[in-house]
Design a protein around this motif. Structure first.
Motif, PDB file in Angstrom:
ATOM      1  N   ALA A   1       0.844  -1.194   0.000  1.00 37.75           N
ATOM      2  CA  ALA A   1       0.000   0.000   0.000  1.00 37.75           C
ATOM      3  C   ALA A   1       0.887   1.254   0.000  1.00 37.75           C
ATOM      4  N   GLU A   2       0.327   2.336  -0.497  1.00 41.97           N
ATOM      5  CA  GLU A   2       1.121   3.557  -0.658  1.00 41.97           C
ATOM      6  C   GLU A   2       1.631   4.112   0.668  1.00 41.97           C
ATOM      7  N   ASP A   3       0.907   3.848   1.767  1.00 41.38           N
ATOM      8  CA  ASP A   3       1.299   4.436   3.049  1.00 41.38           C
ATOM      9  C   ASP A   3       2.292   3.569   3.832  1.00 41.38           C
ATOM     10  N   VAL A   4       2.707   2.435   3.274  1.00 39.36           N
ATOM     11  CA  VAL A   4       3.665   1.569   3.973  1.00 39.36           C
ATOM     12  C   VAL A   4       5.071   2.121   3.782  1.00 39.36           C
ATOM     13  N   VAL A   5       5.720   2.411   4.896  1.00 41.04           N
ATOM     14  CA  VAL A   5       7.093   2.916   4.868  1.00 41.04           C
ATOM     15  C   VAL A   5       8.053   1.738   4.732  1.00 41.04           C
ATOM     16  N   VAL A   6       8.992   1.833   3.809  1.00 43.20           N
ATOM     17  CA  VAL A   6      10.001   0.789   3.602  1.00 43.20           C
ATOM     18  C   VAL A   6      11.311   1.244   4.234  1.00 43.20           C
ATOM     19  N   LYS A   7      11.734   0.539   5.269  1.00 42.55           N
ATOM     20  CA  LYS A   7      12.993   0.840   5.949  1.00 42.55           C
ATOM     21  C   LYS A   7      14.104   0.051   5.274  1.00 42.55           C
ATOM     22  N   LYS A   8      15.100   0.744   4.734  1.00 45.48           N
ATOM     23  CA  LYS A   8      16.156   0.071   3.987  1.00 45.48           C
ATOM     24  C   LYS A   8      17.400  -0.106   4.854  1.00 45.48           C
ATOM     25  N   HIS A   9      17.953  -1.318   4.804  1.00 45.49           N
ATOM     26  CA  HIS A   9      19.183  -1.641   5.529  1.00 45.49           C
ATOM     27  C   HIS A   9      20.251  -2.038   4.514  1.00 45.49           C
ATOM     28  N   ASP A  10      21.266  -1.204   4.382  1.00 41.55           N
ATOM     29  CA  ASP A  10      22.346  -1.462   3.425  1.00 41.55           C
ATOM     30  C   ASP A  10      23.545  -2.092   4.126  1.00 41.55           C
ATOM     31  N   ASN A  11      24.396  -2.744   3.322  1.00 39.16           N
ATOM     32  CA  ASN A  11      25.660  -3.294   3.819  1.00 39.16           C
ATOM     33  C   ASN A  11      25.482  -4.222   5.010  1.00 39.16           C
ATOM     34  N   GLY A  12      24.447  -5.040   4.936  1.00 37.31           N
ATOM     35  CA  GLY A  12      24.203  -5.966   6.026  1.00 37.31           C
ATOM     36  C   GLY A  12      23.235  -7.054   5.633  1.00 37.31           C
TER      37      GLY A  12
END
Length: 441
Positions: free
Chosen positions: A56-67
């Motif tokens: 859904a458009e209101d879902v925040v995607v938390k990105k975790h890089d280098n792990g």
């Protein structure tokens, strides 16, 4: 109540089964994946390209890089009252108990003493990425009350029990068979099944319990068939000889527990180093599990756990830190030593098997794999983020790692608490290395 959905993006790995049995079919790996969590439970996991368009458009995607995102670690054997005596010098098991353990545990009858130590202990677990543990208290009910009070506040899935011990220990640490039954029963009624908490009937080990007390432990398991049973087994050769002297009517060490009705699918035996084939077979027949405690086994000079033999008999094995004989809360450090033990045995421990033991393998050993251990839909969203750049050495080594298998091995040989960037409990952030507060203990 409206649904709360969150999404976490990054490199993701989890296990579906034992790699020793199913090889590449045992796990799922997403180089660029998304874990979707709704109300604390896993909704889905998969490749980012497949899942992004479904959110859904209101879902925040938390990105975790280098792990790497993996399920939270499971510790199948640890003593919270021994935290403050970790790294005590120079003894093997029986002498170590007399010199260090019993004097330390005698202080936990005071709940005001126990509470800050339970808080520190649980903080250490989360700092090291452990979200579920099977925990020894002391003989004092207050030690269990202190532990569960703090664990309930953190909403972590924890198992704990009051030690049952009516002989071969200092007077201020012994109970009676009836007292141990009554106090354990009251704690079961108070805590077992409350939120994410479970109770474990906890005779310390055969030498410190009379047959009468072990019968009382068996009675509790009959009356409350969904509680756990947690004790020690065949850790030290002198201990094994002592058990033979104390219980001459029993065929072997495990038979002591068997004759008192203590073997079941929710029975977890720590160590199990010096077992015969009859004992392995009986563990297998009863679906009982073993906890493999590498740092402790080496620190106390107890012996080299036979992981291949346990696999041969199809026994569930989880990984235990066994603090305070174990020398680290970190399951990455446990895997480091486990690899070396298998090397000394002339055997191999693969990266996949290592991380299976620390996650889904531990959940299976605790009979909690319907709730935790991987990212199957409906599981509780306890997970961690491991940082590939947590130290300069880790960063340099990771730059020369060719695939996920090699990166796992580097994590298990160079990693410790610094490699745990974040710990999530039911989808909520419970530890953030960048904003870590110093404990006041």
């Amino acid at each position: 109540m409206s649904n709360t959905t969150k999404a976490f993006r990054g490199e993701i790995l989890h296990f579906l089964s034992d790699p020793a049995k199913d090889n590449e079919q045992s796990y799922q790996y997403f180089a660029d994946g998304i874990l979707v969590v709704t109300n604390g439970l896993v909704e889905s996991v998969g490749f980012a390209c497949d899942i992004l368009t479904t959110l859904a458009e209101d879902v925040v995607v938390k990105k975790h890089d280098n792990g790497l995102l993996i399920p939270g670690f499971v510790d199948t054997h640890i003593h919270y009252p021994q935290t403050q005596m970790i790294g005590s010098y120079g003894e093997q098991l029986l002498e170590w108990l007399e010199s260090y353990t019993f004097p330390t545990e005698s202080q936990f009858g005071d709940i005001n003493f126990a509470k800050p130590r339970a808080e520190f202990f649980l903080d250490q677990l989360l700092t090291n990425g452990t979200t579920t543990a099977l925990v020894f208290g002391t003989v004092h009910p207050e030690s269990v009350d202190a532990f569960f009070t703090q664990a309930e506040q953190l909403n972590v899935r924890m198992i704990c029990g009051k030690v049952m011990m009516d002989r071969n220990a200092p007077d201020n640490l012994t109970d009676t068979p009836q007292q141990s039954y009554d106090e354990s029963k009251a704690l079961i009624e108070k805590w077992h099944g409350k939120g994410r908490l479970h109770y474990a009937v906890t005779p310390r080990f055969a030498p410190t319990s009379t047959s009468e007390q072990l019968n009382k432990a068996g009675q509790l398991l009959q009356e409350y068939p969904d509680v756990f049973m947690h004790t020690h087994l065949s850790e030290n050769k002198n201990e094994c000889a002592w058990v033979n002297d104390l219980f001459p009517e029993c065929k072997n060490y495990l038979d002591v527990y068997d004759q008192h009705g203590l073997l079941s699918k929710r029975s977890i035996f720590a160590h199990g180093i010096h077992l015969c084939d009859d004992e392995y077979q009986r563990l297998s027949d009863t679906d009982s599990a073993l906890s493999y405690c590498p740092t402790s086994n080496l620190f106390l000079g107890s012996g080299l756990f036979n992981l291949n033999k346990a696999q041969e008999f199809d026994i569930d094995v989880g990984l235990g830190t066994d603090v305070g004989a174990g020398t680290s809360f970190s399951q990455l450090q446990s895997l480091n030593e486990a690899y070396k033990i298998q090397q000394l045995r002339g055997e191999k421990l693969t990266s996949l098997k290592s991380f299976y033991l620390a996650t889904l393998g531990g959940a299976k050993a605790l009979d909690l794999d319907d709730k935790i251990g991987n990212f199957s839909k409906g599981k509780e969203a306890d997970f961690i983020v491991l940082d590939y750049q947590s130290t300069d050495l880790m960063r340099v080594r990771m730059n020369n790692a060719k695939d996920i298998i090699e990166r796992l091995f580097v994590l298990s040989t160079l990693g410790d608490d610094r490699a745990v960037s974040k710990t999530y409990v039911m989808g909520e952030l419970a530890h953030d290395r960048e904003n870590k507060k110093i404990s006041a203990l």
